[in-house]
Design a protein around this motif. Structure first.
Motif, PDB file in Angstrom:
ATOM      1  N   ARG A  61     -27.550  -7.147 -28.728  1.00  0.00           N
ATOM      2  CA  ARG A  61     -26.170  -6.859 -29.128  1.00  0.00           C
ATOM      3  C   ARG A  61     -25.784  -5.404 -28.883  1.00  0.00           C
ATOM      4  N   LEU A  62     -26.688  -4.472 -29.192  1.00  0.00           N
ATOM      5  CA  LEU A  62     -26.340  -3.052 -29.153  1.00  0.00           C
ATOM      6  C   LEU A  62     -26.721  -2.360 -27.844  1.00  0.00           C
ATOM      7  N   LEU A  63     -27.707  -2.894 -27.135  1.00  0.00           N
ATOM      8  CA  LEU A  63     -28.175  -2.239 -25.912  1.00  0.00           C
ATOM      9  C   LEU A  63     -27.755  -2.984 -24.651  1.00  0.00           C
ATOM     10  N   ILE A  64     -27.998  -4.302 -24.637  1.00  0.00           N
ATOM     11  CA  ILE A  64     -27.774  -5.066 -23.412  1.00  0.00           C
ATOM     12  C   ILE A  64     -26.289  -5.256 -23.124  1.00  0.00           C
ATOM     13  N   ARG A  65     -25.523  -5.663 -24.132  1.00  0.00           N
ATOM     14  CA  ARG A  65     -24.110  -5.981 -23.888  1.00  0.00           C
ATOM     15  C   ARG A  65     -23.311  -4.803 -23.338  1.00  0.00           C
ATOM     16  N   PRO A  66     -23.408  -3.595 -23.917  1.00  0.00           N
ATOM     17  CA  PRO A  66     -22.636  -2.474 -23.337  1.00  0.00           C
ATOM     18  C   PRO A  66     -23.015  -2.171 -21.894  1.00  0.00           C
ATOM     19  N   LEU A  67     -24.301  -2.289 -21.574  1.00  0.00           N
ATOM     20  CA  LEU A  67     -24.734  -2.006 -20.208  1.00  0.00           C
ATOM     21  C   LEU A  67     -24.310  -3.114 -19.250  1.00  0.00           C
ATOM     22  N   GLU A  68     -24.398  -4.359 -19.697  1.00  0.00           N
ATOM     23  CA  GLU A  68     -24.004  -5.469 -18.827  1.00  0.00           C
ATOM     24  C   GLU A  68     -22.531  -5.374 -18.439  1.00  0.00           C
ATOM     25  N   GLN A  69     -21.697  -4.947 -19.359  1.00  0.00           N
ATOM     26  CA  GLN A  69     -20.268  -4.847 -19.058  1.00  0.00           C
ATOM     27  C   GLN A  69     -20.006  -3.870 -17.919  1.00  0.00           C
ATOM     28  N   ALA A 115     -21.994   3.735 -19.637  1.00  0.00           N
ATOM     29  CA  ALA A 115     -22.279   2.927 -20.826  1.00  0.00           C
ATOM     30  C   ALA A 115     -22.968   3.720 -21.931  1.00  0.00           C
ATOM     31  N   LYS A 116     -23.462   4.907 -21.641  1.00  0.00           N
ATOM     32  CA  LYS A 116     -24.208   5.683 -22.640  1.00  0.00           C
ATOM     33  C   LYS A 116     -23.428   5.936 -23.930  1.00  0.00           C
ATOM     34  N   PRO A 117     -22.131   6.287 -23.863  1.00  0.00           N
ATOM     35  CA  PRO A 117     -21.406   6.539 -25.121  1.00  0.00           C
ATOM     36  C   PRO A 117     -21.347   5.327 -26.045  1.00  0.00           C
ATOM     37  N   ASP A 118     -21.518   4.117 -25.507  1.00  0.00           N
ATOM     38  CA  ASP A 118     -21.449   2.909 -26.327  1.00  0.00           C
ATOM     39  C   ASP A 118     -22.801   2.521 -26.918  1.00  0.00           C
ATOM     40  N   LEU A 119     -23.858   3.240 -26.559  1.00  0.00           N
ATOM     41  CA  LEU A 119     -25.185   2.943 -27.090  1.00  0.00           C
ATOM     42  C   LEU A 119     -25.395   3.683 -28.408  1.00  0.00           C
ATOM     43  N   PRO A 120     -26.281   3.181 -29.270  1.00  0.00           N
ATOM     44  CA  PRO A 120     -26.578   3.890 -30.526  1.00  0.00           C
ATOM     45  C   PRO A 120     -27.113   5.290 -30.250  1.00  0.00           C
ATOM     46  N   THR A 121     -26.820   6.207 -31.143  1.00  0.00           N
ATOM     47  CA  THR A 121     -27.239   7.599 -30.948  1.00  0.00           C
ATOM     48  C   THR A 121     -28.758   7.750 -30.973  1.00  0.00           C
ATOM     49  N   GLU A 122     -29.466   6.815 -31.635  1.00  0.00           N
ATOM     50  CA  GLU A 122     -30.925   6.909 -31.718  1.00  0.00           C
ATOM     51  C   GLU A 122     -31.627   6.369 -30.471  1.00  0.00           C
ATOM     52  N   THR A 123     -30.859   5.790 -29.553  1.00  0.00           N
ATOM     53  CA  THR A 123     -31.454   5.200 -28.355  1.00  0.00           C
ATOM     54  C   THR A 123     -31.920   6.285 -27.393  1.00  0.00           C
TER      55      THR A 123
END
Length: 212
Positions: A61-69, A115-123
């Motif tokens: 939900r938090l990693l794959i979806r933002p990058l896939e878009q 897509a980086k801005p949409d990933l959690p800050t801890e990633t």
């Protein structure tokens, strides 16, 4: 039949032509470039995303979806597969055959940056990798036997040193090599009986482990 009759009628010419073809083929075979381990471009690029402690469901939900878009918009992508797991996720992009690997790597990196801005800050920082057969080990040597682990590791390290002495060998690694650790259990009563402290005992052990 007419062609066969002509061939028999000009036997010397036909034989001379065959000899020339054989000579030309032999010369071409000798001079053509040959590689025992050719560099083969596999049309797959993958993105690795690490996030300590994340569950497979949250990774999707938090990693794959933002990058896939973002990655869906890359030209030449034949198929995209993603997998979330404990601690991160991976996205595989398969391109059409004959793709330009340099352009594809640049396109993927650009989309990942978007897509980086949409990933959690801890990633952790996502990494983009090319699957290249030339980067994989060419030879794997397996050592086994009914011997103590220390003897097996010594034999592996000796073999590693010998292989590294070969000029054509780029790198040699050992899998399963564990760093030896000595556990010291301190008896507080005995330490106190010698008028010592725990810190002084630790200092003695530390100094005894130093190379002079």
């Amino acid at each position: 039949m007419a062609l066969i009759d002509v061939a028999f009628g000009h036997a010397r010419t036909v034989l001379a032509t065959l000899v020339l073809i054989l000579i030309a083929g032999t010369i071409a075979y000798i001079n053509i470039a040959k590689e025992a381990d050719p560099d083969i471009n596999i049309p797959i690029i993958y993105v690795q995303i690490d996030h300590d402690g994340i569950s497979p469901e949250d990774a999707e939900r938090l990693l794959i979806r933002p990058l896939e878009q973002e990655l869906r918009g890359i030209e030449g992508v034949k198929e995209m597969r993603a997998k979330g797991y404990e601690g991160g996720a991976s996205i595989f992009l398969e391109f059409d055959a004959g793709f330009d690997v340099d352009k594809a790597m640049t396109d993927v990196r650009d989309k990942v940056d978007l897509a980086k801005p949409d990933l959690p800050t801890e990633t952790d920082e996502p990494t983009v990798h090319e699957i290249n057969l030339s980067l994989f080990p060419v030879i794997v040597v397996t050592l086994s036997g009914d011997v103590p682990e220390r003897a097996m590791l010594k034999a592996a390290r000796d073999l590693k040193d010998s292989l590294e002495g070969i000029s054509s060998v780029l790198k040699v690694g050992i899998a399963g090599d564990r760093e030896e650790v000595v556990e010291v259990l301190v008896d507080p009563v005995k330490v106190e009986s010698y008028a010592l402290t725990i810190d002084s005992a630790i200092d003695v052990v530390r100094k005894s482990n130093e190379l002079v």
